[in-house]
Design a protein around this motif. Sequence first.
Motif, PDB file in Angstrom:
ATOM      1  N   ASN A   1       0.742  -1.244  -0.020  1.00  0.00           N
ATOM      2  CA  ASN A   1       0.058   0.178  -0.135  1.00  0.00           C
ATOM      3  C   ASN A   1       0.851   1.298   0.138  1.00  0.00           C
ATOM      4  O   ASN A   1       2.026   1.359   0.290  1.00  0.00           O
ATOM      5  CB  ASN A   1      -1.003   0.086   1.281  1.00  0.00           C
ATOM      6  N   GLN A   2       0.243   2.243  -0.238  1.00  0.00           N
ATOM      7  CA  GLN A   2       0.565   3.657  -0.120  1.00  0.00           C
ATOM      8  C   GLN A   2      -0.564   4.497   0.346  1.00  0.00           C
ATOM      9  O   GLN A   2      -1.372   4.846  -0.449  1.00  0.00           O
ATOM     10  CB  GLN A   2       1.221   4.062  -1.657  1.00  0.00           C
ATOM     11  N   GLY A   3      -0.555   4.758   1.737  1.00  0.00           N
ATOM     12  CA  GLY A   3      -1.764   5.268   2.099  1.00  0.00           C
ATOM     13  C   GLY A   3      -2.869   4.521   2.055  1.00  0.00           C
ATOM     14  O   GLY A   3      -2.598   3.256   2.538  1.00  0.00           O
ATOM     15  N   THR A   4      -4.029   4.727   1.497  1.00  0.00           N
ATOM     16  CA  THR A   4      -4.977   4.077   1.466  1.00  0.00           C
ATOM     17  C   THR A   4      -5.158   3.314  -0.137  1.00  0.00           C
ATOM     18  O   THR A   4      -6.012   2.437   0.017  1.00  0.00           O
ATOM     19  CB  THR A   4      -6.325   4.886   1.726  1.00  0.00           C
ATOM     20  N   ALA A   5      -4.067   3.769  -0.623  1.00  0.00           N
ATOM     21  CA  ALA A   5      -4.174   3.082  -2.148  1.00  0.00           C
ATOM     22  C   ALA A   5      -3.481   1.778  -2.109  1.00  0.00           C
ATOM     23  O   ALA A   5      -2.437   1.601  -1.548  1.00  0.00           O
ATOM     24  CB  ALA A   5      -3.576   3.857  -3.097  1.00  0.00           C
ATOM     25  N   MET A   6      -3.911   0.659  -2.528  1.00  0.00           N
ATOM     26  CA  MET A   6      -3.236  -0.718  -2.740  1.00  0.00           C
ATOM     27  C   MET A   6      -2.874  -0.893  -3.963  1.00  0.00           C
ATOM     28  O   MET A   6      -3.293  -0.361  -5.244  1.00  0.00           O
ATOM     29  CB  MET A   6      -4.537  -1.633  -2.506  1.00  0.00           C
ATOM     30  N   ALA A   7      -1.700  -1.427  -4.035  1.00  0.00           N
ATOM     31  CA  ALA A   7      -0.753  -1.918  -5.319  1.00  0.00           C
ATOM     32  C   ALA A   7      -1.872  -2.400  -6.381  1.00  0.00           C
ATOM     33  O   ALA A   7      -2.248  -3.765  -5.837  1.00  0.00           O
ATOM     34  CB  ALA A   7       0.329  -2.523  -5.131  1.00  0.00           C
ATOM     35  N   PRO A   8      -2.165  -2.188  -7.422  1.00  0.00           N
ATOM     36  CA  PRO A   8      -2.917  -2.758  -8.563  1.00  0.00           C
ATOM     37  C   PRO A   8      -2.187  -3.940  -9.174  1.00  0.00           C
ATOM     38  O   PRO A   8      -1.000  -4.106  -9.238  1.00  0.00           O
ATOM     39  CB  PRO A   8      -3.098  -1.609  -9.235  1.00  0.00           C
ATOM     40  N   PRO A   9      -2.914  -4.774  -9.898  1.00  0.00           N
ATOM     41  CA  PRO A   9      -2.221  -5.796 -10.576  1.00  0.00           C
ATOM     42  C   PRO A   9      -1.746  -5.119 -11.913  1.00  0.00           C
ATOM     43  O   PRO A   9      -2.221  -4.232 -12.146  1.00  0.00           O
ATOM     44  CB  PRO A   9      -3.407  -6.881 -10.789  1.00  0.00           C
ATOM     45  N   ILE A  10      -0.599  -5.715 -12.468  1.00  0.00           N
ATOM     46  CA  ILE A  10      -0.393  -5.244 -13.933  1.00  0.00           C
ATOM     47  C   ILE A  10      -1.124  -6.107 -14.766  1.00  0.00           C
ATOM     48  O   ILE A  10      -0.809  -7.321 -15.123  1.00  0.00           O
ATOM     49  CB  ILE A  10       1.283  -5.513 -13.871  1.00  0.00           C
ATOM     50  N   MET A  11      -2.172  -5.152 -15.488  1.00  0.00           N
ATOM     51  CA  MET A  11      -3.044  -6.012 -16.284  1.00  0.00           C
ATOM     52  C   MET A  11      -2.279  -6.012 -17.651  1.00  0.00           C
ATOM     53  O   MET A  11      -1.428  -5.566 -17.902  1.00  0.00           O
ATOM     54  CB  MET A  11      -4.360  -5.147 -16.255  1.00  0.00           C
ATOM     55  N   PRO A  12      -2.937  -7.126 -18.330  1.00  0.00           N
ATOM     56  CA  PRO A  12      -2.141  -7.376 -19.776  1.00  0.00           C
ATOM     57  C   PRO A  12      -2.226  -6.007 -20.346  1.00  0.00           C
ATOM     58  O   PRO A  12      -3.230  -5.303 -20.687  1.00  0.00           O
ATOM     59  CB  PRO A  12      -3.141  -8.499 -20.272  1.00  0.00           C
ATOM     60  N   GLY A  13      -1.343  -5.703 -21.133  1.00  0.00           N
ATOM     61  CA  GLY A  13      -1.067  -4.327 -21.811  1.00  0.00           C
ATOM     62  C   GLY A  13      -0.704  -3.256 -20.927  1.00  0.00           C
ATOM     63  O   GLY A  13      -0.637  -2.306 -21.382  1.00  0.00           O
ATOM     64  N   GLY A  14      -0.625  -3.379 -19.554  1.00  0.00           N
ATOM     65  CA  GLY A  14      -0.347  -2.295 -18.575  1.00  0.00           C
ATOM     66  C   GLY A  14       0.982  -2.462 -18.141  1.00  0.00           C
ATOM     67  O   GLY A  14       1.713  -3.276 -18.513  1.00  0.00           O
ATOM     68  N   ALA A  15       1.063  -1.385 -17.256  1.00  0.00           N
ATOM     69  CA  ALA A  15       2.774  -1.292 -16.597  1.00  0.00           C
ATOM     70  C   ALA A  15       2.619  -0.733 -15.310  1.00  0.00           C
ATOM     71  O   ALA A  15       1.420  -0.304 -14.681  1.00  0.00           O
ATOM     72  CB  ALA A  15       3.726  -0.407 -17.370  1.00  0.00           C
TER      73      ALA A  15
END
Length: 616
Positions: A431-445
């Motif tokens: 996490n970063q504050g209240t934000a949770m690390a997202p998955p790296i989706m296909p085509g994403g970074a």
Amino acid sequence: MTVAGFGSVAMILLGATALGRMTPAAPPARVVANDNRIAAGAQRGDTLHIDLVLQQAEWYPEAEDGPHVRVEAFGEAGKIPSIPAPLIRVREGTVIHATVRNLLTDSTAHVIGLGTHPIADSDTLHVRPGDSAEVTFVAGAPGTYLYRANIGKQSAAIADPQHTTTGGAFVVDPVGGSRPDRIFVLNIIFYQVDSTHAKEALGINGKSWPYTERLTMTVGDSLRWRVINGTIRGHPMHLHGFYFRTTAIGTGIASRRVANAEQSLAVTESYAPWSTRDFTWSPDRPGNWLFHCHLSFHVISDARLDKDPADQHQAHSPDPMVHMAGLVMGLTVSPRPGAPAAEVPRAKRLDLWFQEGGRRGSMPATFSYILQRGPRPPAADSVQVPGSPLILTRGVPVDVVVHNRTAQPGGVHWHGVELLSWSDGVVGWSNQGTAMAPPIMPGGAFTAHLLLPRAGTFIYHTHMNDIEQATGGAVGAIVVLEPGEKFDPARDHIYLTHWNGPDGFPLVNGDSATSAPLQLAGGVTQRFRFINIGPADRFRFSLREDSTVVTWRARAKDGADLAPALRIERPATFVIDVGETYDFEFTPPKRPGQYELVLTSVNGKFTAWRQRLTVR
């Protein structure tokens, strides 16, 4: 009452004879999870009296209204049985009077660990079905121990893997007391569903992720943990984000303090069956972190009792409450009140491409991390197993931009690297504050900020859909050098052990039987960096000249330099567990010679991998 010996330990034994047949309990009780905060028994004078009852019970390792499994469990008389077994905790010199009642109808209980410590496995209390026995003894030497019951097995050294739910903590504190600590006990039951399908129920203090206890702490806290493996299986236990220092090691029935001069830092510790560890650590960065077993089969969604084998969604889910299960605990570290938020320094950029290819050996699909070397990305269909080694420099921050070209969500864990929680790589939890690390989706970074405060050998690997992706090749080495140091492959050698697909055939640097011969310069010190990032299995590496094991100098463990007392010349053979790295230095004589580096499976399941080393 008579004074008698109990095996090799002097004790007051109340005959250990039957005190009368007990009527077996009717329907099985329901197990309660034991957080090991409250000691069992009643203290009267200098004696602790404890009445233990062994019975069948229903264990709910997940939700309280979730799936359950019938197990053997200890409880105190008149109380609900618990997993782990009730905590026995006393001061040194305390006399313990214990009664053990066996309410099982068809199995003798062979109770190990109720004696003056240190004791021997042969010092076992045998309690037949429906019987009870009493024993009185002095607690013994301070330390962390395990008591347990083998069910139906005469040998104290052998237990059925299906019956490892009876273990509990036995802690002897010094006369002056111990500073505050927490106790965590691992328990497992394995059972056959049908002729082709088996399941496991796994727990830390009686619960499986995401139902394990969530631990909260503050930056700067000084923590002491006692971790006890109450199972017949080994477990490499890994702490995300921080190093710990082991202060005591036990076999369950004996414990020894690790001398200050021999205490080194680690992020993964290999727990042998029935073993214990005391360790200390202090978090210096806030965020969400994990403490977990690094055997993939004990932490993936398949470890959930309610898992549908046909449902692949759970392994791919970005929800950490779904894609993880089993022997995992969540840790939340709060910032110190008034402390400023950590700044992310400017960093150089590396682009790492998460690629997918076709079948390779027994890999149904190949996954790979490829480092971009020039202005253009690598070809979309290129793969290499294992992934590109990342050669970095201590104190020079790096932003690693991970691009996902596969058809699956991904997440990369920078194993052993001290970093901020957001970059730790546990999708939906870091996490970063209240934000949770997202998955790296296909085509994403996703950009991971690596601060790199320490030089050493580390690992990066997928932290999603572990079995398919990691055994498909989504693993790689990280080497962090001192400023001004250059990586020289002529004298710096990486050996990364992983698997060739989920069937479990081991590879070293992508090779299954042999690797290309290596030329060494006589009189020049060589550094060997060993990594095990397979989903399971311990391996032994040995360096031999002819059939003789040579010597080398131990240098580091898990990226941290060993304590000076341990940086010594020793026989060039060692065992590496999952999630560990080891560094050794070898200086071949200034004469021509032939050496061989050999890897074998500790359990003898696999044939050896070999590499010839020729000294010019």
